[in-house]
Design a protein around this motif. Structure first.
Motif, PDB file in Angstrom:
ATOM      1  N   THR A 179       0.820  -1.216   0.000  1.00 53.64           N
ATOM      2  CA  THR A 179       0.000   0.000   0.000  1.00 53.64           C
ATOM      3  C   THR A 179       0.853   1.265   0.000  1.00 53.64           C
ATOM      4  O   THR A 179       0.524   2.251  -0.676  1.00 53.64           O
ATOM      5  N   LEU A 233      -8.456   2.271  -0.771  1.00 54.07           N
ATOM      6  CA  LEU A 233      -7.799   2.663  -2.017  1.00 54.07           C
ATOM      7  C   LEU A 233      -8.818   3.006  -3.097  1.00 54.07           C
ATOM      8  O   LEU A 233      -8.575   3.878  -3.936  1.00 54.07           O
ATOM      9  N   LYS A 254      -9.750   6.487  -2.522  1.00 57.28           N
ATOM     10  CA  LYS A 254      -8.610   7.352  -2.838  1.00 57.28           C
ATOM     11  C   LYS A 254      -8.451   7.514  -4.340  1.00 57.28           C
ATOM     12  O   LYS A 254      -8.248   8.629  -4.842  1.00 57.28           O
TER      13      LYS A 254
END
Length: 246
Positions: A32, A68, A71
């Motif tokens: 990540t 994610l 994001k």
């Protein structure tokens, strides 16, 4: 990794022999921190197409990495338009992989962004994949009443009754292939109340986009098709069809 990319920025978008970019590999290996560093370097990496035209956004949808996913949508909203080689949207992928939470995040995000790009809601939720299946078709195939319920809140009647390449609507699929009788009855009831019809219903047009594709594959071409394939005519016909479609 970052030092190499600073020296050679094009490496960030380069695919390896397996068809994966550095961002794809970082996601596959659960790195990540590396994903976020790459994202800061170039937000457009979210849209890099790898094997089968899968992007990093497609990857996080299939694996339901919600943090994610949010994001990626935040830094590059247009990435939601990207499709796989099978014309699948992120909505198709979330339902096909049984990622209901990811599906909810995507629909919720789409509704919040509707005022910026109204066409997204109209096109993405009813977009057909290579088999002519919309997300509603996929939800019917996989017997997912929760997904059907969400979709029906945002779809017009003509979208609910879209036909796939086999000429089947979502109601046809659910009626013919019920994997779970209890869930099937629930979905059929929801579709019927929303105006869902059978593809053979006289209330629906006999022709569809799918029928055009099927006819175009026949060995025997009509006179107009033969004319259209003459030198100098192909580009003009393609242009007319594009304008008519959009």
């Amino acid at each position: 990794m970052m030092e190499m990319i600073k020296l050679k920025p094009t490496f960030a978008r380069k695919l390896n022999q397996a068809g994966f970019s550095p961002m794809h590999l970082a996601l596959q290996n659960h790195r990540t921190h590396a994903v976020l560093r790459l994202l800061r370097f170039d937000e457009g990496l979210v849209r890099v197409k790898g094997r089968e035209d899968l992007t990093p956004l497609h990857h996080v949808v299939q694996n339901e990495n919600l943090n994610l996913l949010k994001k990626f949508l935040e830094v590059f909203p247009e990435a939601i338009e990207d499709m796989t080689v099978r014309d699948e949207t992120v909505f198709h992928l979330s339902v096909k992989n049984d990622m209901f939470e990811a599906f909810q995040v995507l629909v919720g995000w789409l509704m919040r962004r509707w005022y910026e790009s109204p066409r997204w809601e109209k096109e993405l939720l009813s977009w057909p994949d290579i088999d002519g299946n919309t997300v509603l078709h996929i939800a019917a195939i996989r017997n997912r009443p929760r997904v059907v319920n969400v979709l029906l809140e945002h779809m017009r009647r003509d979208q609910i009754n879209a036909k796939n390449l086999e000429g089947l609507t979502a109601l046809d699929i659910q009626s013919q292939y019920p994997w779970n009788e209890r869930q099937a009855d629930k979905i059929i009831d929801m579709l019927s109340k929303a105006g869902g019809l059978s593809g053979s219903s006289s209330s629906l047009p006999n022709t569809s986009i799918s029928s055009f594709h099927i006819e175009s594959l026949k060995d025997k071409m009509s006179r107009s098709q033969k004319w259209a394939t003459r030198p100098g005519q192909v580009r003009r016909v393609w242009y007319i069809r594009c304008v008519t479609h959009f």
